[in-house]
Design an enzyme around this catalytic site. Sequence first.
Site, short mmCIF file in Angstrom:
data_model
loop_
_atom_site.label_atom_id
_atom_site.label_comp_id
_atom_site.label_asym_id
_atom_site.label_seq_id
_atom_site.Cartn_x
_atom_site.Cartn_y
_atom_site.Cartn_z
CG ASN A 9 1.52 18.77 17.34
OD1 ASN A 9 1.87 18.93 16.17
ND2 ASN A 9 2.32 19.04 18.37
CD1 TRP A 10 -1.74 14.80 13.08
CD2 TRP A 10 -1.52 15.02 10.86
NE1 TRP A 10 -2.96 14.50 12.51
CE2 TRP A 10 -2.85 14.63 11.15
CE3 TRP A 10 -1.15 15.22 9.54
CZ2 TRP A 10 -3.81 14.44 10.15
CZ3 TRP A 10 -2.11 15.03 8.54
CH2 TRP A 10 -3.42 14.64 8.84
CG HIS A 95 4.50 21.77 21.27
ND1 HIS A 95 5.56 20.94 21.55
CD2 HIS A 95 3.39 21.00 21.32
CE1 HIS A 95 5.11 19.71 21.75
NE2 HIS A 95 3.79 19.72 21.61
CD GLU A 167 2.98 21.33 25.30
OE1 GLU A 167 2.85 20.38 24.52
OE2 GLU A 167 3.85 22.19 25.19
N GLY A 173 4.98 12.12 24.74
CA GLY A 173 5.68 11.09 23.99
C GLY A 173 6.37 10.05 24.85
CB SER A 212 0.85 10.21 27.07
OG SER A 212 2.22 10.37 26.74
N GLY A 234 0.95 11.64 19.44
CA GLY A 234 1.10 10.38 18.70
C GLY A 234 -0.20 9.70 18.34
#
Length: 251
Positions: A9-10, A95, A167, A173, A212, A234
Amino acid sequence: MRRPMVAGNWKMHGTRASVAELIEGLCKQSLPGSVDIAVMPASLFTCQVVDGLKATSIIVGAQDAAIQAEQGALTGEVASSQLADAGCKLVLVGHSERRQLIGEQDDVLNKKFAAIQAKGLTPVLCVGETLEERKAGQTLEVVGRQLDSVIAEFGVNALVNAVIAYEPVWAIGTGLTASPQEAQEVHAAIRAQLAKENAEVAQGVRLLYGGSVKAANAVELFSMPDIDGGLIGGASLNADEFGAICRAAGN
């Protein structure tokens, strides 16, 4: 046996130049054929990424879709029909950043889930708890409620053509990550919840962990019996790191 998946996921990152550089790096990676690999760029770059990766096995997805499947008068949104036309194969729905920051509720997410499937795309349903909810011992309750919303609306069979991503919000992050055992506990609970509805569906649905994930912890996370891969944030912006995570899923 469930086929592993790694999806990058950018988020809201990238320029045309940096995306081109990332595509070039991904094309150089040695990627396992036993893993479904996807990247989800910002919608602005969808066609650039589809074209740039067409010589690879990497599929392209989207980070969000409109509540209606067809194009029309809905300013600022992108329809699932448009995403499919651009070459997308899967779409994130629910999300945590959209739940927490945009305020999307289950009724809206259910409409998006249905619209995504209506155009033959695969929804990646994201579920997870905040740090406060985890500290209060509400993890399984919160995740179960988010999952139940979709099951109650569409039935458990709707998840046959879907992927579920757990998640934990507190691990996105932040550099924090659930231990493999903590993540496995939630994944096992999700599969058990599905099994109460339909054991065959429960065994077939892929459950990804997102929070992460890095090359350094991917092998241990992916070794857990109910973790079928990862939703990578990331780390997916670095081609070498993302490639290493994909190879970990292939082991």
